[in-house]
Scaffold this active site. Structure first.
Site, short mmCIF file in Angstrom:
data_model
loop_
_atom_site.label_atom_id
_atom_site.label_comp_id
_atom_site.label_asym_id
_atom_site.label_seq_id
_atom_site.Cartn_x
_atom_site.Cartn_y
_atom_site.Cartn_z
N ASN A 1 9.86 54.31 -37.20
CA ASN A 1 9.30 54.37 -38.55
C ASN A 1 7.83 54.76 -38.44
O ASN A 1 7.28 54.85 -37.34
CB ASN A 1 9.46 53.01 -39.26
CG ASN A 1 8.81 51.89 -38.50
OD1 ASN A 1 7.59 51.84 -38.36
ND2 ASN A 1 9.63 50.98 -37.98
N ASP B 1 15.34 47.58 -37.41
CA ASP B 1 16.39 46.61 -37.71
C ASP B 1 17.68 46.88 -36.94
O ASP B 1 18.47 45.96 -36.72
CB ASP B 1 16.70 46.61 -39.21
CG ASP B 1 15.54 46.10 -40.04
OD1 ASP B 1 14.79 45.23 -39.53
OD2 ASP B 1 15.35 46.57 -41.18
N LYS C 1 20.01 63.92 -22.35
CA LYS C 1 19.87 64.53 -23.66
C LYS C 1 21.24 64.96 -24.18
O LYS C 1 22.01 65.63 -23.47
CB LYS C 1 18.94 65.73 -23.59
CG LYS C 1 18.77 66.47 -24.91
CD LYS C 1 17.87 67.69 -24.74
CE LYS C 1 17.78 68.47 -26.05
NZ LYS C 1 16.94 69.68 -25.90
N PHE D 1 5.38 39.82 -43.01
CA PHE D 1 5.11 40.94 -43.92
C PHE D 1 6.41 41.37 -44.58
O PHE D 1 7.48 41.30 -43.97
CB PHE D 1 4.51 42.12 -43.15
CG PHE D 1 3.01 42.06 -43.01
CD1 PHE D 1 2.20 42.96 -43.68
CD2 PHE D 1 2.42 41.09 -42.22
CE1 PHE D 1 0.83 42.91 -43.55
CE2 PHE D 1 1.04 41.02 -42.08
CZ PHE D 1 0.24 41.94 -42.76
N LYS E 1 12.54 36.81 -48.70
CA LYS E 1 12.20 36.78 -47.27
C LYS E 1 11.37 35.55 -46.92
O LYS E 1 11.52 34.99 -45.82
CB LYS E 1 11.42 38.05 -46.89
CG LYS E 1 12.28 39.31 -46.87
CD LYS E 1 11.47 40.52 -46.43
CE LYS E 1 12.35 41.75 -46.36
NZ LYS E 1 11.59 42.96 -45.95
N LYS F 1 13.16 33.59 -43.97
CA LYS F 1 12.50 33.60 -42.66
C LYS F 1 11.73 32.31 -42.39
O LYS F 1 11.19 32.12 -41.30
CB LYS F 1 11.55 34.81 -42.58
CG LYS F 1 12.26 36.15 -42.63
CD LYS F 1 11.25 37.30 -42.66
CE LYS F 1 11.95 38.64 -42.87
NZ LYS F 1 12.59 39.13 -41.66
#
Length: 404
Positions: free
Chosen positions: A214, A283, A293, A327, A341, A345
């Site tokens: 990301n 995730d 490859k 976060f 969350k 969490k």
């Protein structure tokens, strides 16, 4: 506010209001600051560097290639020491250079080298100040967390009347106090506390050369680690991939995948007091990683993924005395998802941000966040630099721990 030997870099450009910069330097020195002046060539045509040198009791940097007393180039040595860069007056020229990353003299090079807050006090003709290009440059700098003392209105040196004159020294000093006040007033409120921070993105490899990840740059996590260090904490930074250098004076452990980050965090968790999960771990990971490859063919490529462990949720089930900050980077239903969350969490505080909002999210230098705690308190912060967000988070953590 006493500045007690804090290094302030005073940038001075060739504006007609330069005489106020001499008064500003004097006032900063009286407050205990270690003032180092950097002048442009045009500024030296209006005021001699010797005047700033006598007031500050420090050499004045004008020539980028001047030999220093240290092995470091003088602009890097200053950038590493400065707690604030002030440019007073700030002309349209220096604003334009900074907005476009131009570094062609001592001051503009210092400006792109510092990693401390920056405060600009513009002063120019009113038509120049309202020029759309100048306005755009100022907005660009504001979007990167640069602070401004807006010019005042009145008679201008050019004969015009209107906005554009440099604001008073008292106003500039007040803005300085606002920017630095929190840092100095709470400078040691984490003294001896063990803080673990995660930062950056993890990478999950598909084959020998390809991976999923990301856009996390690690800027937010590194800012938190740096802020905790400056407040006296013993900091451990666990980093995935980052696009910024990690702060000096901090123990740093590098990881690649989410599983590796999970293992490193658990290894350090028991001996930690505060954990701030600012990283963006993937995730999911491919169920199989090709050793070489994968060659391109005409056939469709199907990939299967499996869940990675939720590191923050694991910590929430294992914590004993630890204070857990998580976060929530969202693109929709920001507060609803963040509250879910927070409970799932089992963290004390969650930092929610809409990564699609202007000036927030990945890769940029600013952030717009909302702090939510288990008591139901919600605090939305304005757009701030990531360092300012980091200090706001830690200030909330300290306050919550002190009331436990």
């Amino acid at each position: 506010m006493e500045l007690s030997n804090q290094t302030i870099i005073l940038g001075v450009t060739g504006g007609i209001a330069i005489h106020k910069s001499l008064d500003l330097a004097s006032q900063l020195v009286k407050r205990g600051a270690d003032v180092h002046t950097v002048m442009t060539a045009n500024a030296t045509r209006l005021v001699q560097p010797l005047q700033f040198q006598v007031i500050s009791r420090n050499p004045v940097l004008v020539d980028l290639f001047a030999a220093g007393t240290d092995w470091k180039p003088p602009h890097i040595e200053l950038a590493d020491r400065g707690v604030l860069l002030m440019i007073v007056p700030a002309t349209a020229n220096i604003i334009g250079k900074m907005a476009n990353g131009i570094a062609d003299d001592a001051l503009s090079t210092v400006a792109v080298s510092v990693h401390c807050p920056i405060l600009l006090a513009p002063a120019m003709n009113g038509h120049m100040y309202h020029n759309p290009i100048v306005r755009r440059n100022m907005e660009t700098l504001k979007s990167h967390g640069v602070h401004f003392v807006e010019p005042a209105s009145g008679d201008l040196a050019c004969g015009y009347e209107g906005v554009g004159r440099l604001n008073t020294v008292d106003v500039i000093l007040q803005r300085t106090t606002e920017i630095l006040g929190a840092r100095f007033q709470k400078n040691a409120d984490l003294q001896g506390i063990r803080v673990l921070v995660t930062a950056g993105a993890t990478r999950e490899y598909i084959d020998a050369v390809r991976f999923i990840t990301n856009p996390s740059s690690g800027k937010m996590g590194c800012a938190i680690a740096e802020a905790a260090r400056d407040r006296g904490a013993n900091v451990l930074l666990i980093c995935g991939h980052t696009t910024v250098p990690t702060p000096e004076g901090i123990e740093t452990r590098r990881v690649g995948t989410t599983l590796e980050m999970h293992e490193e965090v658990l290894r350090a968790f028991e001996a930690t007091d505060i954990v701030v999960m600012a990283a963006a771990p993937a995730d999911y990971r491919p169920t199989q990683r090709a050793p070489h490859k994968i060659k391109k063919t005409d056939a469709p490529l199907t990939l299967r993924f499996e869940r990675n462990p939720d590191i923050a949720q694991t910590l929430g089930t294992r914590k004993t005395h630890q204070f857990l900050v998580c976060f929530a980077a969202e693109t929709e239903n920001l507060l609803g998802n963040a509250k879910e969350k927070l409970v799932r969490k089992n963290c004390e505080l969650i930092v929610a941000n809409d990564v699609l909002a202007e000036g927030a999210g990945f890769e940029v230098d600013t952030n717009v966040v909302t702090l939510l705690d288990r008591g139901g308190t919600s605090e939305q912060l304005p757009r701030l630099s990531k360092r300012e967000v980091a200090d706001a988070i830690l200030t909330r953590v300290v306050a919550m721990r002190n009331t436990e």
